[in-house]
Scaffold this motif. Structure first.
Motif, mmCIF file in Angstrom:
data_model
loop_
_atom_site.group_PDB
_atom_site.id
_atom_site.type_symbol
_atom_site.label_atom_id
_atom_site.label_comp_id
_atom_site.label_asym_id
_atom_site.label_seq_id
_atom_site.Cartn_x
_atom_site.Cartn_y
_atom_site.Cartn_z
ATOM 1 N N ARG A 1 25.306 43.941 15.819
ATOM 2 C CA ARG A 1 26.693 43.838 15.369
ATOM 3 C C ARG A 1 26.927 44.777 14.187
ATOM 4 N NH1 ARG A 1 30.705 40.371 12.779
ATOM 5 N NH2 ARG A 1 32.356 40.106 14.314
ATOM 6 N N GLY A 2 28.101 45.419 14.176
ATOM 7 C CA GLY A 2 28.396 46.310 13.070
ATOM 8 C C GLY A 2 29.767 46.920 13.226
ATOM 9 N N GLU A 3 30.014 47.976 12.453
ATOM 10 C CA GLU A 3 31.333 48.574 12.437
ATOM 11 C C GLU A 3 31.251 50.076 12.697
ATOM 12 O OE1 GLU A 3 29.854 48.253 8.176
ATOM 13 O OE2 GLU A 3 30.034 46.863 9.838
ATOM 14 N N GLY A 4 32.374 50.623 13.094
ATOM 15 C CA GLY A 4 32.415 52.043 13.375
ATOM 16 C C GLY A 4 33.837 52.566 13.370
ATOM 17 N N VAL A 5 33.994 53.804 13.827
ATOM 18 C CA VAL A 5 35.292 54.471 13.809
ATOM 19 C C VAL A 5 35.491 55.234 15.112
ATOM 20 C CG1 VAL A 5 36.705 56.247 12.697
ATOM 21 C CG2 VAL A 5 35.337 54.703 11.296
ATOM 22 N N ILE A 6 36.694 55.113 15.675
ATOM 23 C CA ILE A 6 37.141 55.930 16.798
ATOM 24 C C ILE A 6 38.101 56.981 16.243
ATOM 25 C CG2 ILE A 6 38.562 55.945 18.897
ATOM 26 C CD1 ILE A 6 37.653 53.008 19.296
ATOM 27 N N GLU A 7 37.938 58.217 16.675
ATOM 28 C CA GLU A 7 38.877 59.274 16.280
ATOM 29 C C GLU A 7 38.930 60.297 17.406
ATOM 30 O OE1 GLU A 7 40.058 62.142 12.504
ATOM 31 O OE2 GLU A 7 38.070 61.219 12.583
ATOM 32 N N TYR A 8 40.113 60.460 17.992
ATOM 33 C CA TYR A 8 40.262 61.364 19.132
ATOM 34 C C TYR A 8 41.729 61.781 19.249
ATOM 35 C CZ TYR A 8 38.705 63.245 23.652
ATOM 36 O OH TYR A 8 38.331 64.085 24.672
ATOM 37 N N PRO A 9 41.992 63.024 19.682
ATOM 38 C CA PRO A 9 43.386 63.460 19.836
ATOM 39 C C PRO A 9 44.162 62.537 20.773
ATOM 40 C CG PRO A 9 41.908 65.341 19.964
ATOM 41 C CD PRO A 9 41.034 64.123 19.948
ATOM 42 N N GLY A 10 45.357 62.184 20.368
ATOM 43 C CA GLY A 10 46.185 61.296 21.156
ATOM 44 C C GLY A 10 45.937 59.824 20.892
ATOM 45 N N ILE A 11 44.818 59.523 20.204
ATOM 46 C CA ILE A 11 44.471 58.137 19.870
ATOM 47 C C ILE A 11 44.614 57.896 18.375
ATOM 48 C CG2 ILE A 11 42.591 56.448 19.776
ATOM 49 C CD1 ILE A 11 41.538 57.620 22.369
ATOM 50 N N GLY A 12 44.268 58.910 17.592
ATOM 51 C CA GLY A 12 44.270 58.750 16.140
ATOM 52 C C GLY A 12 42.917 58.249 15.659
ATOM 53 N N SER B 1 28.907 45.252 25.835
ATOM 54 C CA SER B 1 29.496 45.734 24.581
ATOM 55 C C SER B 1 30.964 45.369 24.517
ATOM 56 C CB SER B 1 29.341 47.253 24.483
ATOM 57 O OG SER B 1 30.122 47.776 23.426
ATOM 58 N N THR B 2 31.407 44.906 23.340
ATOM 59 C CA THR B 2 32.827 44.658 23.088
ATOM 60 C C THR B 2 33.208 45.307 21.765
ATOM 61 O OG1 THR B 2 32.794 42.551 24.270
ATOM 62 C CG2 THR B 2 34.634 42.925 22.767
ATOM 63 N N LEU B 3 34.233 46.162 21.798
ATOM 64 C CA LEU B 3 34.793 46.779 20.593
ATOM 65 C C LEU B 3 36.145 46.150 20.308
ATOM 66 C CD1 LEU B 3 32.600 48.929 21.230
ATOM 67 C CD2 LEU B 3 34.265 50.675 20.548
ATOM 68 N N ARG B 4 36.357 45.752 19.042
ATOM 69 C CA ARG B 4 37.638 45.202 18.611
ATOM 70 C C ARG B 4 38.189 46.030 17.463
ATOM 71 N NH1 ARG B 4 35.001 40.581 20.357
ATOM 72 N NH2 ARG B 4 36.281 39.229 21.665
ATOM 73 N N VAL B 5 39.370 46.587 17.680
ATOM 74 C CA VAL B 5 40.035 47.376 16.644
ATOM 75 C C VAL B 5 40.665 46.416 15.635
ATOM 76 C CG1 VAL B 5 41.922 48.968 16.175
ATOM 77 C CG2 VAL B 5 40.432 49.341 18.143
ATOM 78 N N VAL C 1 40.953 43.670 21.285
ATOM 79 C CA VAL C 1 39.904 44.222 22.128
ATOM 80 C C VAL C 1 40.294 45.630 22.561
ATOM 81 C CG1 VAL C 1 38.672 44.031 24.315
ATOM 82 C CG2 VAL C 1 39.105 41.985 22.949
ATOM 83 N N TRP C 2 39.445 46.583 22.248
ATOM 84 C CA TRP C 2 39.698 47.979 22.594
ATOM 85 C C TRP C 2 38.977 48.349 23.885
ATOM 86 C CZ3 TRP C 2 42.867 51.732 20.919
ATOM 87 C CH2 TRP C 2 42.583 53.046 21.269
ATOM 88 N N SER C 3 37.729 47.888 24.015
ATOM 89 C CA SER C 3 36.986 48.165 25.242
ATOM 90 C C SER C 3 35.897 47.122 25.439
ATOM 91 C CB SER C 3 36.361 49.565 25.223
ATOM 92 O OG SER C 3 35.300 49.624 24.281
ATOM 93 N N THR C 4 35.610 46.860 26.695
ATOM 94 C CA THR C 4 34.520 45.967 27.076
ATOM 95 C C THR C 4 33.726 46.646 28.177
ATOM 96 O OG1 THR C 4 35.800 43.984 26.561
ATOM 97 C CG2 THR C 4 33.896 43.694 27.975
ATOM 98 N N GLU C 5 32.407 46.717 27.996
ATOM 99 C CA GLU C 5 31.535 47.355 28.969
ATOM 100 C C GLU C 5 30.380 46.438 29.343
ATOM 101 O OE1 GLU C 5 31.877 52.063 27.637
ATOM 102 O OE2 GLU C 5 30.220 50.847 26.875
ATOM 103 N N SER D 1 31.709 56.465 16.771
ATOM 104 C CA SER D 1 30.365 56.263 16.232
ATOM 105 C C SER D 1 30.318 54.916 15.531
ATOM 106 C CB SER D 1 29.982 57.390 15.251
ATOM 107 O OG SER D 1 30.869 57.391 14.133
ATOM 108 N N ALA D 2 29.114 54.358 15.406
ATOM 109 C CA ALA D 2 28.976 53.060 14.755
ATOM 110 C C ALA D 2 27.562 52.879 14.233
ATOM 111 C CB ALA D 2 29.322 51.928 15.718
#
Length: 210
Positions: free
Chosen positions: A24-35, A57-61, A108-112, A204-205
């Motif tokens: 468990r931990g934290e990270g950052v998403i950064e991509y054109p069109g997403i911010g 995996s579950t990512l929550r913004v 929830v941003w993504s679940t894999e 990345s996280a």
């Protein structure tokens, strides 16, 4: 600290043994069109004795934009409960506990989910201290990705070999992932080629074992 193999782990996936557990931990998403968005991740690698490692995996913004300072200890959403660990009625978690099918802090941003295997098809020229990998990842947004790569010395490199998607899923043309064990923490980075963009950094996280 001496490393011990998880009980019942198939010898075929010993090169992935260090991944097994809850992270468990934290990270950052950064991509054109997403911010740019901060997220918290719950990641589980487990097994049932078969010649593979299961992955979830579950990512929550947490915010629309990355805050100036990340939340402190105790301010992240609660970890996703292990569905295999049932509780007695008198100690059941409250209705607002984060988990499958429930609402919790963050979006929830993504679940894999997927499976990781050590491949017997070893590419020519691969270093002797590495093992070939085959990874299948299904994203709830409607995409399935087959990765091939290598594991060795606490590092895993993966590159997409095939991507299939539904008609409503976002078009992702390629993906690369790097996982590494650094001072007991699991670090990962991902690159995507999507939305008309070339392959570039996406997320990345840094995760801690729970």
């Amino acid at each position: 600290m001496t490393f011990t193999f998880p009980d019942g782990l198939s010898p075929e996936v010993y090169p992935l043994a260090w991944l097994v557990g809850r992270w468990r931990g934290e990270g950052v998403i950064e991509y054109p069109g997403i911010g740019k968005k901060a997220f918290v991740q719950d990641l589980v690698f487990d097994h049932d004795g078969g010649p593979y490692v299961r992955f979830e995996s579950t990512l929550r913004v947490l915010e629309d934009v990355v805050p100036d300072a990340l939340p402190g200890d105790g301010e992240w959403p609660a970890p996703v409960p292990d569905p295999t660990e049932t509780e007695a009625p008198e100690t059941a978690a409250p209705a607002d506990t984060v988990g499958p099918g429930t609402a919790g802090p963050g979006t929830v941003w993504s679940t894999e989910t997927g499976y990781w295997r050590v491949s017997t098809d070893r590419p020519d020229g691969m270093d002797d201290d590495k093992q070939a990998l085959e990874v299948l990842v299904a994203d709830a947004s409607g995409r399935i990705t087959v990765y091939i790569g290598a594991a060795g010395n606490g590092r895993i490199d993966l590159a997409s070999d095939a991507i299939a998607r539904t008609s409503t899923a976002s078009e992702v043309r390629a993906s690369k992932r790097l996982y590494g064990l650094v001072e007991g923490r699991l670090l990962w980075v991902e690159e995507l080629a999507a939305f008309g963009e070339p392959l570039r950094s996406y997320a990345s996280a840094e995760l801690d074992r729970q």
